[in-house]
Design an enzyme around this catalytic site. Structure first.
Site, PDB file in Angstrom:
ATOM      1  N   CYS A 178      -4.353   2.074  -4.746  1.00  0.00           N
ATOM      2  CA  CYS A 178      -3.537   3.095  -4.089  1.00  0.00           C
ATOM      3  C   CYS A 178      -2.223   3.331  -4.834  1.00  0.00           C
ATOM      4  O   CYS A 178      -1.738   4.467  -4.901  1.00  0.00           O
ATOM      5  CB  CYS A 178      -3.256   2.694  -2.636  1.00  0.00           C
ATOM      6  SG  CYS A 178      -2.402   1.102  -2.480  1.00  0.00           S
ATOM      7  N   HIS A 188       0.889  -1.162   0.000  1.00  0.00           N
ATOM      8  CA  HIS A 188       0.000   0.000   0.000  1.00  0.00           C
ATOM      9  C   HIS A 188       0.926   1.210   0.000  1.00  0.00           C
ATOM     10  O   HIS A 188       1.905   1.236   0.757  1.00  0.00           O
ATOM     11  CB  HIS A 188      -0.880   0.038   1.255  1.00  0.00           C
ATOM     12  CG  HIS A 188      -1.551   1.367   1.452  1.00  0.00           C
ATOM     13  ND1 HIS A 188      -2.610   1.787   0.677  1.00  0.00           N
ATOM     14  CD2 HIS A 188      -1.290   2.376   2.316  1.00  0.00           C
ATOM     15  CE1 HIS A 188      -2.981   2.998   1.064  1.00  0.00           C
ATOM     16  NE2 HIS A 188      -2.197   3.372   2.060  1.00  0.00           N
TER      17      HIS A 188
END
Length: 168
Positions: free
Chosen positions: A108, A38
């Site tokens: 993301c 992430h």
């Protein structure tokens, strides 16, 4: 003429698997993955990221993920905070609406890559952006795809990024 202000741009990298990908990927996928990444962009004293809730921000390291596992110096930008927030607002109404989120194709890391290029002209490291194709290139990844496609990730602890000055 005054030289332009330069603002540092950082990529915060978090391993969502907390080390499990490194240990289990050879068994499950038949190849080594170092993490399930992430990412977010830190600029103008805030951390910006994209998830199933759209574009969010928080103080750096302020999500429940805690501090990042690593920080990559992406470079510097001359883009002011005001222009940057207008850009994010535009992205949030077009390419990066929450419903556009897809774990493999629009996530993301896609957001971090787009924003890094806007701010600095540089992409984020390919070991991050190549992760979905690495997983999907395996039989186990293909078998899990229907389940994984339904997963929506939104790190808790951020605030939705909208129009500057609270305009709607």
């Amino acid at each position: 003429m005054e030289p332009p202000n330069l603002y540092p741009v950082k990529l915060y990298v978090y391993d969502l698997s907390k080390g499990l990908a490194r240990r289990l990927s050879p068994i499950m996928l038949g190849k080594q993955l170092e993490g399930i990444w992430h990412t977010s962009i830190v600029v103008h004293k805030d951390e910006f990221f994209f998830g199933s809730g759209g574009i969010s921000s928080c103080p750096p390291g302020g999500t429940l993920l805690g501090p990042p596992d690593s920080v990559v110096d992406v470079g510097s930008t001359e883009v002011t905070e005001e222009i940057f927030l207008e850009y994010l607002s535009s992205l949030g109404e077009s390419l990066f609406r929450g419903e556009a989120y897809n774990l493999f194709e629009h996530n993301c890391n896609t957001f971090s890559n787009e924003v890094a290029q806007f701010l600095t002209g540089r992409k984020i490291p390919s070991y991050i952006t190549d992760l979905p194709s690495e997983v999907l290139s395996t039989p186990f990844g293909q078998a899990l795809r229907p389940l994984l496609d339904s997963i929506q990730i939104q790190p808790p602890g951020g605030n939705a990024v909208g129009r500057p000055n609270g305009q709607s």
